[in-house]
Structures are given as C-alpha cells and as structure tokens.
Scaffold this motif. Structure first.
Motif, PDB file in Angstrom:
ATOM      1  N   THR A   9       0.821  -1.204   0.000  1.00 28.64           N
ATOM      2  CA  THR A   9       0.000   0.000   0.000  1.00 28.64           C
ATOM      3  C   THR A   9       0.859   1.260   0.000  1.00 28.64           C
ATOM      4  O   THR A   9       0.474   2.274  -0.581  1.00 28.64           O
ATOM      5  CB  THR A   9      -0.964   0.025   1.197  1.00 28.64           C
ATOM      6  N   ARG A  10       2.037   1.186   0.623  1.00 29.33           N
ATOM      7  CA  ARG A  10       2.943   2.341   0.547  1.00 29.33           C
ATOM      8  C   ARG A  10       3.411   2.557  -0.887  1.00 29.33           C
ATOM      9  O   ARG A  10       3.542   3.703  -1.345  1.00 29.33           O
ATOM     10  CB  ARG A  10       4.136   2.136   1.490  1.00 29.33           C
ATOM     11  N   TYR A  11       3.638   1.476  -1.599  1.00 31.78           N
ATOM     12  CA  TYR A  11       4.008   1.563  -3.013  1.00 31.78           C
ATOM     13  C   TYR A  11       2.872   2.194  -3.814  1.00 31.78           C
ATOM     14  O   TYR A  11       3.081   3.086  -4.638  1.00 31.78           O
ATOM     15  CB  TYR A  11       4.309   0.159  -3.524  1.00 31.78           C
ATOM     16  N   LEU A  12       1.648   1.731  -3.553  1.00 36.84           N
ATOM     17  CA  LEU A  12       0.496   2.283  -4.255  1.00 36.84           C
ATOM     18  C   LEU A  12       0.299   3.765  -3.936  1.00 36.84           C
ATOM     19  O   LEU A  12      -0.123   4.538  -4.795  1.00 36.84           O
ATOM     20  CB  LEU A  12      -0.762   1.497  -3.894  1.00 36.84           C
ATOM     21  N   LEU A  13       0.594   4.153  -2.708  1.00 38.67           N
ATOM     22  CA  LEU A  13       0.476   5.567  -2.355  1.00 38.67           C
ATOM     23  C   LEU A  13       1.417   6.428  -3.189  1.00 38.67           C
ATOM     24  O   LEU A  13       1.062   7.556  -3.560  1.00 38.67           O
ATOM     25  CB  LEU A  13       0.762   5.762  -0.865  1.00 38.67           C
ATOM     26  N   ARG A  14       2.581   5.916  -3.471  1.00 39.84           N
ATOM     27  CA  ARG A  14       3.513   6.682  -4.308  1.00 39.84           C
ATOM     28  C   ARG A  14       2.967   6.820  -5.723  1.00 39.84           C
ATOM     29  O   ARG A  14       3.078   7.883  -6.347  1.00 39.84           O
ATOM     30  CB  ARG A  14       4.881   6.001  -4.300  1.00 39.84           C
ATOM     31  N   MET A  15       2.355   5.755  -6.235  1.00 40.25           N
ATOM     32  CA  MET A  15       1.712   5.845  -7.545  1.00 40.25           C
ATOM     33  C   MET A  15       0.505   6.786  -7.484  1.00 40.25           C
ATOM     34  O   MET A  15       0.225   7.526  -8.427  1.00 40.25           O
ATOM     35  CB  MET A  15       1.276   4.454  -8.007  1.00 40.25           C
ATOM     36  N   GLN A  16      -0.206   6.749  -6.373  1.00 42.09           N
ATOM     37  CA  GLN A  16      -1.357   7.639  -6.225  1.00 42.09           C
ATOM     38  C   GLN A  16      -0.923   9.096  -6.292  1.00 42.09           C
ATOM     39  O   GLN A  16      -1.620   9.928  -6.879  1.00 42.09           O
ATOM     40  CB  GLN A  16      -2.048   7.369  -4.889  1.00 42.09           C
ATOM     41  N   LEU A  35       7.581  13.218 -13.200  1.00 40.09           N
ATOM     42  CA  LEU A  35       6.655  12.282 -12.553  1.00 40.09           C
ATOM     43  C   LEU A  35       7.385  11.205 -11.754  1.00 40.09           C
ATOM     44  O   LEU A  35       6.902  10.781 -10.706  1.00 40.09           O
ATOM     45  CB  LEU A  35       5.735  11.657 -13.602  1.00 40.09           C
ATOM     46  N   SER A  36       8.543  10.777 -12.218  1.00 46.74           N
ATOM     47  CA  SER A  36       9.306   9.825 -11.412  1.00 46.74           C
ATOM     48  C   SER A  36       9.785  10.483 -10.130  1.00 46.74           C
ATOM     49  O   SER A  36       9.847   9.838  -9.073  1.00 46.74           O
ATOM     50  CB  SER A  36      10.491   9.265 -12.206  1.00 46.74           C
ATOM     51  N   GLY A  37      10.070  11.784 -10.189  1.00 48.48           N
ATOM     52  CA  GLY A  37      10.436  12.506  -8.984  1.00 48.48           C
ATOM     53  C   GLY A  37       9.295  12.617  -8.004  1.00 48.48           C
ATOM     54  O   GLY A  37       9.484  12.499  -6.787  1.00 48.48           O
ATOM     55  N   VAL A  38       8.077  12.822  -8.504  1.00 50.17           N
ATOM     56  CA  VAL A  38       6.897  12.875  -7.637  1.00 50.17           C
ATOM     57  C   VAL A  38       6.731  11.550  -6.894  1.00 50.17           C
ATOM     58  O   VAL A  38       6.391  11.508  -5.705  1.00 50.17           O
ATOM     59  CB  VAL A  38       5.634  13.195  -8.463  1.00 50.17           C
ATOM     60  N   ALA A  39       6.977  10.450  -7.602  1.00 48.59           N
ATOM     61  CA  ALA A  39       6.825   9.119  -6.996  1.00 48.59           C
ATOM     62  C   ALA A  39       8.039   8.699  -6.179  1.00 48.59           C
ATOM     63  O   ALA A  39       7.965   7.728  -5.421  1.00 48.59           O
ATOM     64  CB  ALA A  39       6.583   8.083  -8.090  1.00 48.59           C
ATOM     65  N   ALA A  40       9.159   9.434  -6.348  1.00 54.01           N
ATOM     66  CA  ALA A  40      10.420   9.055  -5.703  1.00 54.01           C
ATOM     67  C   ALA A  40      10.899   7.691  -6.185  1.00 54.01           C
ATOM     68  O   ALA A  40      11.341   6.840  -5.415  1.00 54.01           O
ATOM     69  CB  ALA A  40      10.303   9.083  -4.182  1.00 54.01           C
ATOM     70  N   GLN A  49       7.580   0.497 -14.463  1.00 53.99           N
ATOM     71  CA  GLN A  49       6.774   0.244 -13.264  1.00 53.99           C
ATOM     72  C   GLN A  49       5.320   0.654 -13.506  1.00 53.99           C
ATOM     73  O   GLN A  49       4.385  -0.073 -13.153  1.00 53.99           O
ATOM     74  CB  GLN A  49       7.337   1.027 -12.076  1.00 53.99           C
ATOM     75  N   PHE A  50       5.135   1.828 -14.081  1.00 54.41           N
ATOM     76  CA  PHE A  50       3.783   2.338 -14.328  1.00 54.41           C
ATOM     77  C   PHE A  50       3.036   1.418 -15.280  1.00 54.41           C
ATOM     78  O   PHE A  50       1.882   1.036 -15.029  1.00 54.41           O
ATOM     79  CB  PHE A  50       3.866   3.760 -14.896  1.00 54.41           C
ATOM     80  N   SER A  51       3.685   1.044 -16.388  1.00 54.51           N
ATOM     81  CA  SER A  51       3.030   0.185 -17.381  1.00 54.51           C
ATOM     82  C   SER A  51       2.695  -1.183 -16.796  1.00 54.51           C
ATOM     83  O   SER A  51       1.610  -1.731 -17.053  1.00 54.51           O
ATOM     84  CB  SER A  51       3.933   0.008 -18.606  1.00 54.51           C
ATOM     85  N   ALA A  52       3.593  -1.735 -15.997  1.00 55.91           N
ATOM     86  CA  ALA A  52       3.351  -3.052 -15.417  1.00 55.91           C
ATOM     87  C   ALA A  52       2.194  -3.017 -14.433  1.00 55.91           C
ATOM     88  O   ALA A  52       1.406  -3.973 -14.348  1.00 55.91           O
ATOM     89  CB  ALA A  52       4.617  -3.553 -14.723  1.00 55.91           C
ATOM     90  N   MET A  53       2.056  -1.922 -13.684  1.00 60.42           N
ATOM     91  CA  MET A  53       1.005  -1.830 -12.684  1.00 60.42           C
ATOM     92  C   MET A  53      -0.358  -1.550 -13.299  1.00 60.42           C
ATOM     93  O   MET A  53      -1.375  -2.112 -12.882  1.00 60.42           O
ATOM     94  CB  MET A  53       1.339  -0.747 -11.658  1.00 60.42           C
ATOM     95  N   PHE A  54      -0.401  -0.700 -14.321  1.00 57.03           N
ATOM     96  CA  PHE A  54      -1.691  -0.217 -14.825  1.00 57.03           C
ATOM     97  C   PHE A  54      -2.051  -0.708 -16.223  1.00 57.03           C
ATOM     98  O   PHE A  54      -3.157  -0.437 -16.702  1.00 57.03           O
ATOM     99  CB  PHE A  54      -1.720   1.311 -14.809  1.00 57.03           C
ATOM    100  N   GLY A  55      -1.142  -1.404 -16.894  1.00 54.32           N
ATOM    101  CA  GLY A  55      -1.466  -1.945 -18.205  1.00 54.32           C
ATOM    102  C   GLY A  55      -1.525  -0.905 -19.299  1.00 54.32           C
ATOM    103  O   GLY A  55      -2.095  -1.153 -20.372  1.00 54.32           O
ATOM    104  N   MET A  56      -0.949   0.255 -19.063  1.00 53.42           N
ATOM    105  CA  MET A  56      -0.865   1.298 -20.090  1.00 53.42           C
ATOM    106  C   MET A  56       0.356   2.152 -19.790  1.00 53.42           C
ATOM    107  O   MET A  56       0.806   2.235 -18.642  1.00 53.42           O
ATOM    108  CB  MET A  56      -2.136   2.166 -20.126  1.00 53.42           C
TER     109      MET A  56
END
Length: 295
Positions: A9-16, A35-40, A49-56
């Motif tokens: 969930t901490r990982y998801l919060l960074r994506m959020q 955007l990678s800086g926003v997510a750290a 990471q983004f594509s693997a998590m969200f399929g786009m």
C-alpha cells in the motif's frame, strides 16, 4: 484513499501521488523526470513500473487525461479548438485533431456539434480503471454530517432513458443556463437521482439536472420546469475529486452509515449539489455534496 499500512500500500500511495499530480497539473510538465520525482522512483525504471502496474504507458495515461478534459471543454464550454489543443499539450490544432480522432473516434468539431457519447465512454475505460484502482475515496461515518436545509426553488431538466445519452441533456441544460443568465457561479447546481440504472435498467433511468432559481419561469425558459427540493433533515457526504460515478458514496450512505445511524429515510430521492466542477477546476479539486433526505 489507500491506507498506508503495508509495503504494497505504501508503493500504491507513491503511484497515487503521481496520478493526483497529473490531474492537478495537466497544463504543466508531465515528463518522465518530473513524474518519477513525484513518486520518488528512478526515472530509468518508472515508465516500466507504471506500465506493469496499470497496463498502459505513462505517456498514454497523460494523453488520455488531457483528452478527457479536452472532450469536456469541447462539449460543455465555449473555448476555441485552438485553445483546447494548446491546453492539451499540442503545438498545432491539426496534430490535436488527429490525436483526438484516434482516441475518441470523431474530429474535435464533429464531437462539439454532436458528441458520440458511447464512443467517448468506451475510450475512457482504461483511464477509469486506473482511477478506480488507485484514487477511490474511502469513507467513514465521521465524513457524514447532519444538516437542516431549507426549501430550494429550482428549475429542472429531466433526463429519461439511456445513461450514455445524458451528455446530450447536460448540453441542453447548460445552453439554457447560458441563454437565460442562470450562472453556475451564483446559482447552486444539483442532480436529483430518481433511479439507479443498475437496478432499474437503462430504459427506466431518470435523473433531474437542476439549478436554484430566484424568479418565476417564463415562456423563454422552454425545456425546463419549476420544482422544489424540499427542506428538512439530511445526511450529507462530501465527495472530493472525480464524480463521474457517485455509486460508491451512495452505497456507503445506504449500506454502512444508515443502518448504524438510527435515522429513517424521507420520501425524496438522493440528490447531489455540485460545488466545484470539472473541467473548470482540476478533476481532483472538484467537490460534490451528496444529500440523503431523512425524517
């Protein structure tokens, strides 16, 4: 929102944080480094990471978020296509038109004149899936307030039938408001939910678009009718951000809050007051108050 109590969930919060940043800064720099800086996260890996998590891809998500706002402004606002194209990050209207047609299935001017709402909704499904996974607001009983409201005289326009055609009714309602000086800035805006299409079926779907009105209606007000939202005791739940689907908020009020409250329902439908609107504000800054009438 996501509860930060596990590694996942901490990982998801960074994506959020990234998704939230995108929707708050659609006019800004939404490149990989930002955007990678926003997510750290490392920019060398973040797009994967983004594509693997969200399929786009990250780029496609940003494009679609900008296209959603562009479509809303084409359909409901008077901005020029050139201005909307620049806002969407395109240097020329022609390139915007090609991208819009590819995503939505219509040229921008054709969409403005007669939107194909079914095609638009289908095009937005991938965006909605990401949002529903990571940006769904969670509610608790502390989020519900009890309020005494007064009678509200309204002018209303009813929508009956297929929910996918609701956009056409919204356009007519906005046109009436503009043509008669009933500005959203100084006249509260409401939606009254008579039925739920998942229960009644799309053919029996019925809601009213409404605005408070401070004068008698005249022959110039063709298309709307006078009504009243009756005053009384109400439970009020504030929904922050995206309000395309208020079902989770309504289900919380009916299924969780009401049985524990000791309150009884009054004979008037659930209704919402639209406090702040997308696309006039970033989607994450929109505010909707959901009213459950009580005895």
């Amino acid at each position: 929102m996501i509860a930060a109590d596990t590694t996942e969930t901490r990982y998801l919060l960074r994506m959020q944080r990234v998704i939230d940043h995108i929707h708050r800064h659609l006019d800004g720099d939404l490149g990989l480094d930002v955007l990678s800086g926003v997510a750290a996260f490392s920019p060398y890996h973040f797009h994967r990471q983004f594509s693997a998590m969200f399929g786009m891809s990250l780029h496609r998500y940003v494009q679609m978020a900008r296209m959603k706002r562009a479509a809303s402004r084409l359909a409901y606002r008077a901005d020029t296509v050139t201005h909307i194209a620049f806002e969407a990050g395109y240097e020329a209207p022609d390139s915007f038109a090609r991208a819009f047609r590819q995503r939505i299935g219509q040229a921008p001017l054709a969409f403005r004149e007669q939107p194909d709402w079914a095609a638009w909704e289908a095009a937005m499904v991938p965006l909605s899936k990401v949002r529903s996974r990571i940006m769904t607001q969670q509610f608790s009983s502390d989020d519900v307030s009890l309020r005494e409201v007064s009678d509200i005289p309204i002018a209303l326009m009813s929508h009956h039938g297929d929910p996918q055609r609701l956009g056409e009714t919204i356009r007519r309602f906005i046109a009436w408001r503009k043509g008669n000086g009933v500005r959203a800035a100084d006249h509260a805006t409401y939606t009254i939910f008579h039925t739920d299409p998942e229960i009644s079926g799309p053919d029996a779907y019925h809601l009213d678009l409404a605005t408070e009105i401070r004068r008698p209606l005249t022959s110039a007000d063709a298309g709307v009718e006078a009504g009243v939202i009756p005053g009384g005791h109400c439970a009020v739940l504030r929904v922050m951000g995206n309000s395309d689907d208020l079902r989770p908020a309504a289900e919380f009020l009916y299924g969780t809050w009401l049985p524990l409250s000791g309150e009884e329902l009054r004979d008037f439908p659930l209704y919402a007051q639209r406090i702040r609107f997308f696309p006039d504000v970033p989607e994450q800054e929109a505010i909707t108050d959901l009213f459950l009438p009580l005895r």
